[in-house]
Design an enzyme around this catalytic site. Structure first.
Site, PDB file in Angstrom:
ATOM      1  N   ARG A 127       8.313  -4.515   9.194  1.00  0.00           N
ATOM      2  CA  ARG A 127       9.121  -3.499   9.846  1.00  0.00           C
ATOM      3  C   ARG A 127       9.571  -3.944  11.240  1.00  0.00           C
ATOM      4  NH1 ARG A 127       6.699   2.527   9.191  1.00  0.00           N
ATOM      5  NH2 ARG A 127       5.308   2.008  10.904  1.00  0.00           N
ATOM      6  N   ARG A 160       6.649  -3.202  16.424  1.00  0.00           N
ATOM      7  CA  ARG A 160       5.755  -2.272  17.123  1.00  0.00           C
ATOM      8  C   ARG A 160       4.371  -2.881  17.255  1.00  0.00           C
ATOM      9  NH1 ARG A 160       6.280   3.350  14.077  1.00  0.00           N
ATOM     10  NH2 ARG A 160       4.038   3.307  14.440  1.00  0.00           N
ATOM     11  N   ARG A 171      -5.052   2.474  11.016  1.00  0.00           N
ATOM     12  CA  ARG A 171      -4.203   3.673  10.887  1.00  0.00           C
ATOM     13  C   ARG A 171      -4.327   4.263   9.485  1.00  0.00           C
ATOM     14  NH1 ARG A 171       1.274   1.305  12.622  1.00  0.00           N
ATOM     15  NH2 ARG A 171       2.124   3.318  12.055  1.00  0.00           N
TER      16      ARG A 171
END
Ligand code: AMP
Length: 220
Positions: A127, A160, A171
């Site tokens: 991503r 990120r 996460r």
């Protein structure tokens, strides 16, 4: 319509939520995006959220709920609203119910996006984000036209810091322990929870999502 998009990180909530809001002219309230914007602006909220986000932990409920309340109060009464990445705990879900009631709204449905962990980890590792335009690319499945820059704004894409594999696994654990219990909460609640298989190409997921939304609209 007031909808919640529920599901683990990397399942496609952000992408699909943006497509849905574009299609219907609804407002997406994505708490992760709001927090990243607060960090860029170096506001007090941004500073408070930073260490939790970098570690892949949840930002305290009271900060999140206050932020969502402010966004919701600023919207016209009849705006369609799609929550993405919120609520993430039972306390947030209960607070959302109160805030919706106070602002004269009611939840219409929950869309639960699902995909296996290995798919999520692979997707998140590819991503890349364009902070200015808010667009999200994937080097494996949805690359920009020119490597490393946003098609819309030409700005450099960023990875990120919480998308690193170790943080992603944490996460996912946080999702299982704190957020997954919301599935049962909403299954037992008054509005429909619709499961969407997120382990497919973007267009197929979008088709299922729009189909689910049309059903919810005709129910209402
Ligand atoms: P996201 O972009 O939704 O994956 O969120 C990125 C990070 O922001 C999360 O790992 C949390 O640290 C924080 N965050 C976003 N939404 C929430 C929320 N509803 N409750 C607590 N923390 C959140």
């Amino acid at each position: 319509m007031v909808l919640i998009l529920l599901g683990p990180p990397g399942v496609g909530k952000g992408t699909q939520g943006a497509l849905l809001c574009e299609e219907r002219d609804w407002t997406r309230i994505a708490t992760g995006d709001l927090l990243r914007a607060a960090r860029r602006e170096e506001s007090e909220l941004g500073r408070k959220a930073q260490e939790y986000m970098d570690a892949g932990n949840l930002v305290p409920d009271e900060l999140i709920v206050a932020m969502v309340r402010e966004r919701l109060e600023a919207l016209p009464d009849d705006a369609g609203v799609v929550f993405d990445g919120f609520p993430r705990t039972l306390a947030q879900a209960e607070a959302l119910e109160r805030v919706l009631e106070e602002t004269g709204r009611a939840l219409d449905g929950v869309l639960l996006f699902e995909a296996p962990d290995e798919v999520l980890v692979r997707r998140i590792s590819g991503r890349r984000h364009a902070p200015g335009s808010g667009r999200v690319y994937n080097v494996h499945f949805d690359p920009p036209e020119t490597d490393g820059v946003c098609d819309e704004t030409g700005e450099p894409l960023v990875h990120r810091s919480d998308d690193r594999p170790e943080t992603v696994r944490h996460r996912l654990e946080v999702y299982r322990s704190s957020t997954a219990p919301l599935v049962q909460h909403y299954e037992e609640g008054p509005v429909p929870l619709v499961r969407i298989d997120g382990d497919r190409d973007m267009k197929s997921v979008k088709r299922s999502m729009l189909h689910a939304v049309e059903h919810l609209e005709s129910d209402g």
